[in-house]
Design a protein around this motif. Structure first.
Motif, PDB file in Angstrom:
ATOM      1  N   GLU A  19       0.849  -1.248   0.037  1.00 35.26           N
ATOM      2  CA  GLU A  19       0.022   0.100  -0.015  1.00 35.26           C
ATOM      3  C   GLU A  19       0.928   1.390   0.083  1.00 35.26           C
ATOM      4  N   ALA A  20       2.198   1.156  -0.112  1.00 41.90           N
ATOM      5  CA  ALA A  20       3.016   2.299   0.088  1.00 41.90           C
ATOM      6  C   ALA A  20       3.000   3.201  -1.383  1.00 41.90           C
ATOM      7  N   ARG A  21       2.964   4.374  -0.945  1.00 44.99           N
ATOM      8  CA  ARG A  21       2.818   5.558  -2.109  1.00 44.99           C
ATOM      9  C   ARG A  21       4.447   5.621  -2.248  1.00 44.99           C
ATOM     10  N   ILE A  22       4.609   6.435  -3.446  1.00 44.56           N
ATOM     11  CA  ILE A  22       6.059   6.652  -3.895  1.00 44.56           C
ATOM     12  C   ILE A  22       6.555   8.201  -3.848  1.00 44.56           C
ATOM     13  N   VAL A  23       7.770   8.431  -3.530  1.00 42.21           N
ATOM     14  CA  VAL A  23       8.250   9.802  -3.724  1.00 42.21           C
ATOM     15  C   VAL A  23       9.893   9.426  -3.931  1.00 42.21           C
ATOM     16  N   GLU A  24      10.202  10.339  -4.936  1.00 43.29           N
ATOM     17  CA  GLU A  24      11.743  10.205  -5.348  1.00 43.29           C
ATOM     18  C   GLU A  24      12.513  11.364  -4.639  1.00 43.29           C
ATOM     19  N   VAL A  25      13.640  11.109  -4.203  1.00 48.06           N
ATOM     20  CA  VAL A  25      14.568  11.994  -3.908  1.00 48.06           C
ATOM     21  C   VAL A  25      15.921  12.027  -4.698  1.00 48.06           C
ATOM     22  N   VAL A  26      16.316  13.233  -5.216  1.00 45.38           N
ATOM     23  CA  VAL A  26      17.140  13.254  -6.047  1.00 45.38           C
ATOM     24  C   VAL A  26      18.482  14.439  -5.392  1.00 45.38           C
ATOM     25  N   GLY A  27      19.474  13.706  -5.012  1.00 48.56           N
ATOM     26  CA  GLY A  27      20.357  14.569  -4.658  1.00 48.56           C
ATOM     27  C   GLY A  27      21.590  14.984  -5.761  1.00 48.56           C
ATOM     28  N   GLU A  28      22.228  16.120  -5.422  1.00 44.52           N
ATOM     29  CA  GLU A  28      23.307  16.616  -6.092  1.00 44.52           C
ATOM     30  C   GLU A  28      24.017  17.659  -5.341  1.00 44.52           C
ATOM     31  N   GLN A  29      25.122  17.816  -5.647  1.00 39.61           N
ATOM     32  CA  GLN A  29      25.918  18.963  -4.964  1.00 39.61           C
ATOM     33  C   GLN A  29      25.437  20.322  -4.986  1.00 39.61           C
ATOM     34  N   TRP A  30      24.812  21.065  -4.194  1.00 41.08           N
ATOM     35  CA  TRP A  30      24.721  20.431  -2.812  1.00 41.08           C
ATOM     36  C   TRP A  30      23.278  20.761  -2.394  1.00 41.08           C
ATOM     37  N   ARG A  31      22.245  20.143  -2.953  1.00 35.48           N
ATOM     38  CA  ARG A  31      21.029  20.309  -2.650  1.00 35.48           C
ATOM     39  C   ARG A  31      20.168  19.129  -2.839  1.00 35.48           C
ATOM     40  N   TRP A  32      18.899  19.169  -2.395  1.00 35.16           N
ATOM     41  CA  TRP A  32      17.830  17.955  -2.368  1.00 35.16           C
ATOM     42  C   TRP A  32      16.698  18.423  -3.332  1.00 35.16           C
ATOM     43  N   ASN A  73      26.318  22.173   4.045  1.00 36.13           N
ATOM     44  CA  ASN A  73      25.206  23.024   3.538  1.00 36.13           C
ATOM     45  C   ASN A  73      24.110  22.111   2.793  1.00 36.13           C
ATOM     46  N   MET A  74      24.288  20.859   2.604  1.00 34.71           N
ATOM     47  CA  MET A  74      23.381  20.210   1.829  1.00 34.71           C
ATOM     48  C   MET A  74      22.389  19.780   2.907  1.00 34.71           C
ATOM     49  N   ARG A  75      21.294  20.539   3.223  1.00 32.63           N
ATOM     50  CA  ARG A  75      20.210  20.387   4.236  1.00 32.63           C
ATOM     51  C   ARG A  75      18.889  20.644   3.530  1.00 32.63           C
ATOM     52  N   GLY A  76      17.874  20.118   4.210  1.00 31.91           N
ATOM     53  CA  GLY A  76      16.661  20.261   3.935  1.00 31.91           C
ATOM     54  C   GLY A  76      15.709  19.942   5.028  1.00 31.91           C
ATOM     55  N   ARG A  77      14.400  19.849   4.895  1.00 34.52           N
ATOM     56  CA  ARG A  77      13.335  19.358   5.756  1.00 34.52           C
ATOM     57  C   ARG A  77      12.271  18.726   5.602  1.00 34.52           C
ATOM     58  N   VAL A  78      11.813  17.996   6.424  1.00 33.78           N
ATOM     59  CA  VAL A  78      10.507  17.118   6.013  1.00 33.78           C
ATOM     60  C   VAL A  78       9.586  17.731   6.837  1.00 33.78           C
ATOM     61  N   VAL A  79       8.312  17.916   6.255  1.00 30.71           N
ATOM     62  CA  VAL A  79       7.211  18.407   6.957  1.00 30.71           C
ATOM     63  C   VAL A  79       6.230  17.331   7.153  1.00 30.71           C
ATOM     64  N   VAL A  80       5.874  16.781   8.078  1.00 26.05           N
ATOM     65  CA  VAL A  80       4.705  15.850   8.509  1.00 26.05           C
ATOM     66  C   VAL A  80       3.709  16.664   8.765  1.00 26.05           C
ATOM     67  N   GLU A  81       2.455  16.297   7.852  1.00 24.31           N
ATOM     68  CA  GLU A  81       1.198  17.108   8.346  1.00 24.31           C
ATOM     69  C   GLU A  81      -0.087  16.061   7.957  1.00 24.31           C
ATOM     70  N   ASP A  82      -1.245  16.642   8.172  1.00 28.21           N
ATOM     71  CA  ASP A  82      -2.469  15.794   8.026  1.00 28.21           C
ATOM     72  C   ASP A  82      -2.493  15.713   6.458  1.00 28.21           C
ATOM     73  N   GLU A  83      -3.447  14.763   6.128  1.00 26.67           N
ATOM     74  CA  GLU A  83      -3.447  14.250   4.682  1.00 26.67           C
ATOM     75  C   GLU A  83      -4.122  15.567   3.816  1.00 26.67           C
ATOM     76  N   ALA A  84      -5.301  16.244   4.415  1.00 26.50           N
ATOM     77  CA  ALA A  84      -5.741  17.392   3.844  1.00 26.50           C
ATOM     78  C   ALA A  84      -4.647  18.507   3.384  1.00 26.50           C
ATOM     79  N   GLU A  85      -3.886  18.587   4.710  1.00 23.34           N
ATOM     80  CA  GLU A  85      -2.795  19.717   4.361  1.00 23.34           C
ATOM     81  C   GLU A  85      -1.568  19.405   3.286  1.00 23.34           C
ATOM     82  N   PHE A  86      -1.511  18.175   3.377  1.00 27.12           N
ATOM     83  CA  PHE A  86      -0.240  17.661   2.464  1.00 27.12           C
ATOM     84  C   PHE A  86      -1.094  17.708   0.872  1.00 27.12           C
TER      85      PHE A  86
END
Length: 372
Positions: free
Chosen positions: A113-126, A235-248
Protein backbone atom coordinates in the motif's frame (compact mmCIF):
# COMPACT_ATOMS: atom_id res chain seq x y z
CA UNK A 1 49.23 -1.44 39.78
CA UNK A 2 48.58 2.13 38.59
CA UNK A 3 47.58 0.81 35.17
CA UNK A 4 45.10 -1.62 36.70
CA UNK A 5 43.55 1.11 38.83
CA UNK A 6 43.29 3.37 35.78
CA UNK A 7 41.50 0.63 33.81
CA UNK A 8 39.00 0.07 36.63
CA UNK A 9 38.34 3.82 36.90
CA UNK A 10 37.76 4.00 33.13
CA UNK A 11 35.21 1.17 33.29
CA UNK A 12 33.35 2.69 36.26
CA UNK A 13 33.39 6.17 34.71
CA UNK A 14 32.11 4.82 31.37
CA UNK A 15 29.19 3.05 33.05
CA UNK A 16 28.35 6.16 35.09
CA UNK A 17 28.51 8.37 32.00
CA UNK A 18 26.15 6.05 30.13
CA UNK A 19 23.64 6.06 32.99
CA UNK A 20 23.74 9.78 33.76
CA UNK A 21 24.51 11.15 30.28
CA UNK A 22 22.30 14.09 29.24
CA UNK A 23 22.53 12.99 25.60
CA UNK A 24 19.86 10.56 24.52
CA UNK A 25 18.18 9.76 21.23
CA UNK A 26 15.27 11.98 20.32
CA UNK A 27 11.95 10.10 20.20
CA UNK A 28 11.46 8.29 16.89
CA UNK A 29 9.06 10.14 14.57
CA UNK A 30 8.46 7.16 12.31
CA UNK A 31 7.72 3.46 12.45
CA UNK A 32 11.40 2.53 12.78
CA UNK A 33 11.66 2.07 16.51
CA UNK A 34 13.25 -1.32 15.72
CA UNK A 35 16.39 0.55 14.64
CA UNK A 36 16.65 2.00 18.16
CA UNK A 37 16.29 -1.50 19.59
CA UNK A 38 19.08 -2.79 17.35
CA UNK A 39 21.27 0.14 18.39
CA UNK A 40 20.61 -0.47 22.09
CA UNK A 41 21.44 -4.17 21.67
CA UNK A 42 24.69 -3.19 19.95
CA UNK A 43 25.58 -0.86 22.83
CA UNK A 44 24.82 -3.61 25.37
CA UNK A 45 26.97 -6.21 23.58
CA UNK A 46 29.91 -3.90 22.88
CA UNK A 47 29.61 -2.44 26.39
CA UNK A 48 29.70 -5.89 27.94
CA UNK A 49 32.83 -6.79 25.96
CA UNK A 50 34.41 -3.46 26.92
CA UNK A 51 33.73 -4.03 30.63
CA UNK A 52 34.81 -7.68 30.70
CA UNK A 53 37.96 -7.20 28.64
CA UNK A 54 39.16 -4.21 30.64
CA UNK A 55 38.41 -5.83 34.01
CA UNK A 56 40.15 -9.04 32.93
CA UNK A 57 43.10 -6.97 31.77
CA UNK A 58 43.17 -5.15 35.11
CA UNK A 59 43.03 -8.49 36.97
CA UNK A 60 45.88 -9.86 34.84
CA UNK A 61 47.99 -6.79 35.58
CA UNK A 62 47.39 -7.27 39.32
CA UNK A 63 47.62 -11.06 39.35
CA UNK A 64 50.82 -11.28 37.34
CA UNK A 65 52.49 -8.05 38.37
CA UNK A 66 56.24 -8.08 38.81
CA UNK A 67 57.65 -9.53 42.01
CA UNK A 68 61.25 -10.30 42.90
CA UNK A 69 62.11 -13.83 41.84
CA UNK A 70 58.95 -14.37 39.78
CA UNK A 71 59.55 -15.71 36.28
CA UNK A 72 57.14 -15.89 33.40
CA UNK A 73 56.29 -19.21 31.78
CA UNK A 74 56.24 -19.33 28.01
CA UNK A 75 53.22 -21.13 26.53
CA UNK A 76 53.26 -20.96 22.71
CA UNK A 77 49.63 -22.00 22.23
CA UNK A 78 46.51 -23.19 24.01
CA UNK A 79 43.88 -25.02 22.00
CA UNK A 80 41.36 -24.69 24.80
CA UNK A 81 41.86 -20.92 25.12
CA UNK A 82 41.70 -20.47 21.34
CA UNK A 83 38.45 -22.46 21.17
CA UNK A 84 36.89 -20.32 23.90
CA UNK A 85 38.01 -17.07 22.23
CA UNK A 86 36.75 -18.14 18.79
CA UNK A 87 33.43 -19.31 20.22
CA UNK A 88 32.75 -16.23 22.34
CA UNK A 89 33.83 -13.86 19.53
CA UNK A 90 31.64 -15.68 16.99
CA UNK A 91 28.61 -15.49 19.25
CA UNK A 92 29.25 -11.78 19.82
CA UNK A 93 29.57 -11.04 16.09
CA UNK A 94 26.40 -12.99 15.29
CA UNK A 95 24.54 -11.15 18.06
CA UNK A 96 25.73 -7.85 16.60
CA UNK A 97 24.94 -8.59 12.94
CA UNK A 98 21.74 -10.62 13.11
CA UNK A 99 19.40 -7.94 14.55
CA UNK A 100 20.70 -5.36 12.09
CA UNK A 101 20.19 -7.70 9.13
CA UNK A 102 16.64 -8.45 10.27
CA UNK A 103 15.77 -4.76 10.63
CA UNK A 104 17.46 -3.92 7.31
CA UNK A 105 15.36 -6.57 5.62
CA UNK A 106 12.24 -4.89 6.99
CA UNK A 107 13.63 -1.45 6.06
CA UNK A 108 13.74 -2.29 2.33
CA UNK A 109 10.68 -4.60 2.19
CA UNK A 110 8.08 -2.10 1.00
CA UNK A 111 4.42 -2.78 1.84
CA UNK A 112 2.02 -3.04 -1.09
CA UNK A 113 0.00 0.00 0.00
CA UNK A 114 3.01 2.33 0.07
CA UNK A 115 2.99 5.46 -2.09
CA UNK A 116 6.06 6.70 -3.94
CA UNK A 117 8.32 9.72 -3.62
CA UNK A 118 11.67 10.24 -5.31
CA UNK A 119 14.63 12.01 -3.72
CA UNK A 120 17.33 13.37 -6.04
CA UNK A 121 20.63 14.52 -4.57
CA UNK A 122 23.39 16.56 -6.14
CA UNK A 123 26.10 18.90 -4.96
CA UNK A 124 24.71 20.38 -2.76
CA UNK A 125 20.94 20.26 -2.70
CA UNK A 126 17.92 18.01 -2.44
CA UNK A 127 15.04 17.83 -4.91
CA UNK A 128 11.92 15.69 -4.87
CA UNK A 129 9.33 14.22 -7.22
CA UNK A 130 5.86 12.77 -6.61
CA UNK A 131 3.82 10.83 -9.19
CA UNK A 132 0.69 12.48 -10.54
CA UNK A 133 -2.80 11.07 -10.82
CA UNK A 134 -1.51 7.97 -12.62
CA UNK A 135 0.49 7.03 -9.48
CA UNK A 136 3.54 6.36 -11.68
CA UNK A 137 6.79 8.25 -11.96
CA UNK A 138 8.03 8.99 -15.44
CA UNK A 139 11.32 7.58 -16.64
CA UNK A 140 14.49 9.60 -16.08
CA UNK A 141 17.99 9.62 -17.52
CA UNK A 142 21.02 11.87 -17.17
CA UNK A 143 20.97 12.62 -20.91
CA UNK A 144 17.74 14.58 -20.41
CA UNK A 145 19.21 16.85 -17.71
CA UNK A 146 19.13 20.52 -18.68
CA UNK A 147 18.63 23.93 -17.10
CA UNK A 148 14.85 23.51 -17.39
CA UNK A 149 14.82 19.77 -16.66
CA UNK A 150 17.20 19.35 -13.69
CA UNK A 151 15.78 15.95 -12.71
CA UNK A 152 16.40 14.48 -16.16
CA UNK A 153 12.80 13.32 -16.72
CA UNK A 154 12.12 11.74 -20.12
CA UNK A 155 9.97 14.30 -21.98
CA UNK A 156 8.61 11.55 -24.26
CA UNK A 157 7.30 9.40 -21.41
CA UNK A 158 3.61 10.26 -20.87
CA UNK A 159 3.80 8.95 -17.30
CA UNK A 160 6.11 11.83 -16.38
CA UNK A 161 3.97 14.71 -17.64
CA UNK A 162 1.89 14.92 -14.46
CA UNK A 163 4.74 14.25 -12.02
CA UNK A 164 4.88 16.91 -9.31
CA UNK A 165 8.29 18.60 -9.16
CA UNK A 166 9.64 20.05 -5.90
CA UNK A 167 12.78 22.08 -6.49
CA UNK A 168 13.09 23.56 -3.00
CA UNK A 169 14.68 21.39 -0.28
CA UNK A 170 11.41 20.92 1.59
CA UNK A 171 9.58 17.60 1.46
CA UNK A 172 6.01 17.26 2.76
CA UNK A 173 4.62 13.89 3.83
CA UNK A 174 1.20 12.96 5.23
CA UNK A 175 0.95 11.58 8.75
CA UNK A 176 0.78 7.77 9.06
CA UNK A 177 1.01 7.22 5.28
CA UNK A 178 3.64 4.64 4.22
CA UNK A 179 6.00 5.88 1.51
CA UNK A 180 8.55 4.11 -0.65
CA UNK A 181 11.46 6.52 -0.95
CA UNK A 182 13.43 6.15 -4.18
CA UNK A 183 16.90 7.69 -4.10
CA UNK A 184 19.24 8.63 -6.92
CA UNK A 185 22.27 10.88 -7.30
CA UNK A 186 23.21 13.08 -10.24
CA UNK A 187 26.90 13.28 -9.40
CA UNK A 188 28.69 11.79 -6.39
CA UNK A 189 27.81 9.57 -3.44
CA UNK A 190 25.33 11.22 -1.05
CA UNK A 191 23.37 9.90 1.93
CA UNK A 192 19.78 10.85 2.69
CA UNK A 193 19.36 10.99 6.45
CA UNK A 194 16.39 12.08 8.58
CA UNK A 195 17.61 11.35 12.13
CA UNK A 196 14.17 11.56 13.79
CA UNK A 197 12.84 9.05 11.24
CA UNK A 198 15.83 6.74 11.87
CA UNK A 199 15.96 6.72 8.06
CA UNK A 200 19.32 6.67 6.32
CA UNK A 201 20.31 5.39 2.90
CA UNK A 202 23.07 6.08 0.37
CA UNK A 203 22.37 7.67 -3.02
CA UNK A 204 24.70 5.77 -5.35
CA UNK A 205 25.48 7.27 -8.78
CA UNK A 206 24.20 5.06 -11.57
CA UNK A 207 21.63 3.15 -9.53
CA UNK A 208 18.42 3.68 -7.57
CA UNK A 209 18.28 2.72 -3.90
CA UNK A 210 15.20 2.70 -1.69
CA UNK A 211 13.66 2.25 1.73
CA UNK A 212 10.21 2.87 3.15
CA UNK A 213 8.94 4.91 6.06
CA UNK A 214 5.69 5.79 7.82
CA UNK A 215 5.79 9.16 9.66
CA UNK A 216 4.14 8.96 13.07
CA UNK A 217 4.64 12.49 14.44
CA UNK A 218 3.59 15.87 13.08
CA UNK A 219 6.32 18.49 12.79
CA UNK A 220 9.41 19.55 10.90
CA UNK A 221 12.47 17.34 10.76
CA UNK A 222 15.93 18.02 9.35
CA UNK A 223 17.24 16.34 6.22
CA UNK A 224 21.01 15.87 6.27
CA UNK A 225 23.60 14.48 3.92
CA UNK A 226 25.47 11.86 5.95
CA UNK A 227 28.17 11.25 3.33
CA UNK A 228 31.11 13.60 2.79
CA UNK A 229 30.24 14.75 -0.73
CA UNK A 230 32.44 17.84 -1.20
CA UNK A 231 33.15 21.25 0.26
CA UNK A 232 29.44 22.11 0.37
CA UNK A 233 28.52 18.93 2.25
CA UNK A 234 27.71 20.82 5.45
CA UNK A 235 25.19 22.98 3.61
CA UNK A 236 23.31 20.12 1.92
CA UNK A 237 20.31 20.37 4.20
CA UNK A 238 16.56 20.31 3.90
CA UNK A 239 13.53 19.48 5.97
CA UNK A 240 10.59 17.11 6.05
CA UNK A 241 7.22 18.55 7.02
CA UNK A 242 4.80 15.93 8.36
CA UNK A 243 1.21 17.11 8.31
CA UNK A 244 -2.36 15.88 8.01
CA UNK A 245 -3.53 14.34 4.76
CA UNK A 246 -5.68 17.33 3.80
CA UNK A 247 -2.83 19.82 4.29
CA UNK A 248 -0.47 17.56 2.36
CA UNK A 249 -2.96 17.32 -0.50
CA UNK A 250 -3.24 21.10 -0.77
CA UNK A 251 0.53 21.48 -0.72
CA UNK A 252 1.07 18.82 -3.39
CA UNK A 253 -1.63 20.27 -5.64
CA UNK A 254 0.18 23.63 -5.54
CA UNK A 255 3.42 22.13 -6.86
CA UNK A 256 4.08 22.40 -10.62
CA UNK A 257 3.86 19.36 -12.86
CA UNK A 258 6.72 18.41 -15.12
CA UNK A 259 4.67 19.51 -18.14
CA UNK A 260 4.16 22.93 -16.60
CA UNK A 261 7.89 23.41 -15.99
CA UNK A 262 8.60 22.65 -19.65
CA UNK A 263 6.35 25.32 -21.14
CA UNK A 264 8.35 27.90 -23.09
CA UNK A 265 8.78 31.08 -21.07
CA UNK A 266 10.79 33.22 -23.45
CA UNK A 267 7.85 35.27 -24.66
CA UNK A 268 4.35 36.20 -23.59
CA UNK A 269 1.27 34.74 -25.20
CA UNK A 270 1.23 37.60 -27.74
CA UNK A 271 4.82 36.91 -28.78
CA UNK A 272 6.18 40.03 -27.08
CA UNK A 273 9.22 40.04 -24.84
CA UNK A 274 8.71 39.43 -21.14
CA UNK A 275 8.16 42.42 -18.90
CA UNK A 276 10.75 43.25 -16.25
CA UNK A 277 8.50 41.82 -13.52
CA UNK A 278 8.06 38.56 -15.48
CA UNK A 279 11.79 38.46 -16.16
CA UNK A 280 12.53 38.79 -12.43
CA UNK A 281 9.99 36.05 -11.65
CA UNK A 282 11.59 33.82 -14.27
CA UNK A 283 15.03 34.50 -12.77
CA UNK A 284 13.80 33.56 -9.30
CA UNK A 285 12.38 30.31 -10.68
CA UNK A 286 15.62 29.55 -12.51
CA UNK A 287 17.59 30.14 -9.31
CA UNK A 288 15.46 27.47 -7.66
CA UNK A 289 15.47 25.05 -10.60
CA UNK A 290 19.23 25.18 -11.01
CA UNK A 291 19.98 25.08 -7.30
CA UNK A 292 21.58 28.54 -7.13
CA UNK A 293 19.83 29.18 -3.81
CA UNK A 294 21.68 26.26 -2.23
CA UNK A 295 24.90 28.31 -2.33
CA UNK A 296 23.82 31.93 -2.83
CA UNK A 297 21.40 33.37 -0.30
CA UNK A 298 18.97 36.16 -1.14
CA UNK A 299 18.83 37.58 2.39
CA UNK A 300 22.48 38.30 3.16
CA UNK A 301 23.21 35.04 4.98
CA UNK A 302 26.64 33.46 4.54
CA UNK A 303 26.78 30.50 2.17
CA UNK A 304 29.18 28.56 -0.02
CA UNK A 305 29.01 31.41 -2.52
CA UNK A 306 28.53 35.17 -2.10
CA UNK A 307 25.04 36.33 -1.16
CA UNK A 308 22.97 37.92 -3.92
CA UNK A 309 21.50 40.53 -1.61
CA UNK A 310 23.12 43.86 -2.46
CA UNK A 311 25.47 42.21 -4.96
CA UNK A 312 24.52 44.14 -8.09
CA UNK A 313 26.45 47.37 -8.48
CA UNK A 314 28.89 46.69 -5.63
CA UNK A 315 32.62 46.15 -5.89
CA UNK A 316 33.89 42.57 -5.69
CA UNK A 317 37.42 41.62 -4.58
CA UNK A 318 38.75 38.67 -6.55
CA UNK A 319 41.16 35.97 -5.38
CA UNK A 320 44.11 37.87 -6.93
CA UNK A 321 43.04 41.03 -5.02
CA UNK A 322 41.84 42.81 -8.15
CA UNK A 323 38.51 44.59 -7.85
CA UNK A 324 35.59 44.60 -10.25
CA UNK A 325 32.16 46.15 -10.21
CA UNK A 326 29.31 43.65 -10.22
CA UNK A 327 27.58 44.98 -13.31
CA UNK A 328 25.67 43.02 -15.94
CA UNK A 329 28.81 42.03 -17.84
CA UNK A 330 30.47 40.74 -14.67
CA UNK A 331 27.38 38.78 -13.62
CA UNK A 332 27.10 37.18 -17.07
CA UNK A 333 30.73 36.04 -16.89
CA UNK A 334 30.21 34.78 -13.35
CA UNK A 335 27.19 32.71 -14.38
CA UNK A 336 28.80 31.17 -17.46
CA UNK A 337 32.33 30.67 -16.09
CA UNK A 338 32.43 31.24 -12.35
CA UNK A 339 35.95 29.86 -11.97
CA UNK A 340 37.46 32.48 -14.27
CA UNK A 341 37.04 35.30 -11.72
CA UNK A 342 36.85 33.82 -8.24
CA UNK A 343 35.62 36.06 -5.45
CA UNK A 344 38.15 36.14 -2.62
CA UNK A 345 37.32 33.80 0.23
CA UNK A 346 35.08 31.44 -1.75
CA UNK A 347 36.00 28.04 -3.25
CA UNK A 348 35.88 27.17 -6.95
CA UNK A 349 32.96 24.78 -6.68
CA UNK A 350 30.27 26.27 -8.93
CA UNK A 351 29.40 23.84 -11.77
CA UNK A 352 29.12 24.96 -15.38
CA UNK A 353 25.64 25.85 -16.62
CA UNK A 354 24.23 25.89 -20.14
CA UNK A 355 21.78 28.78 -20.26
CA UNK A 356 20.38 30.77 -23.16
CA UNK A 357 20.61 34.55 -23.35
CA UNK A 358 17.15 35.17 -21.94
CA UNK A 359 17.72 32.84 -18.99
CA UNK A 360 20.93 34.73 -18.19
CA UNK A 361 19.09 38.06 -18.50
CA UNK A 362 16.39 36.72 -16.16
CA UNK A 363 18.93 35.68 -13.52
CA UNK A 364 20.68 39.03 -13.75
CA UNK A 365 17.33 40.82 -13.44
CA UNK A 366 16.54 38.82 -10.32
CA UNK A 367 19.95 39.56 -8.80
CA UNK A 368 19.51 43.22 -9.68
CA UNK A 369 16.13 43.26 -7.92
CA UNK A 370 17.81 42.04 -4.72
CA UNK A 371 20.08 45.09 -4.70
CA UNK A 372 17.15 47.46 -4.24
Amino acid sequence: MAIAIALIIIVVASIAFHIYSPWWLTPAASNWGEIDNALHLTLIITGAFFIVLNLVLAWLVIRFRHKPGRQSQFQPDSKKLEAWLIGITSVGIIALLAPGLVVYGQFVSVPDEARIVEVVGEQWRWRFRFPGDDAQLGKSDTRFVSSTNPLGIDPDDPAGADDRIILLPELHLPLYAPYKVLLRSKDVLHDFNVPQFRAKMDLVPGTVTHFWVRPTERGQFDILCAELCGVGHFNMRGRVVVEDEAEFGRWLAAQPTFAQTQRPADTTASGEALSQADLIAMGETLSQVNGCIACHSSDGKTGIGPTWQGLYGNTRTLSDDTQLQADEAYLKRAILDAKAELVKGYPAVMPAYTLNDQEIDALIAYIQSLAQ
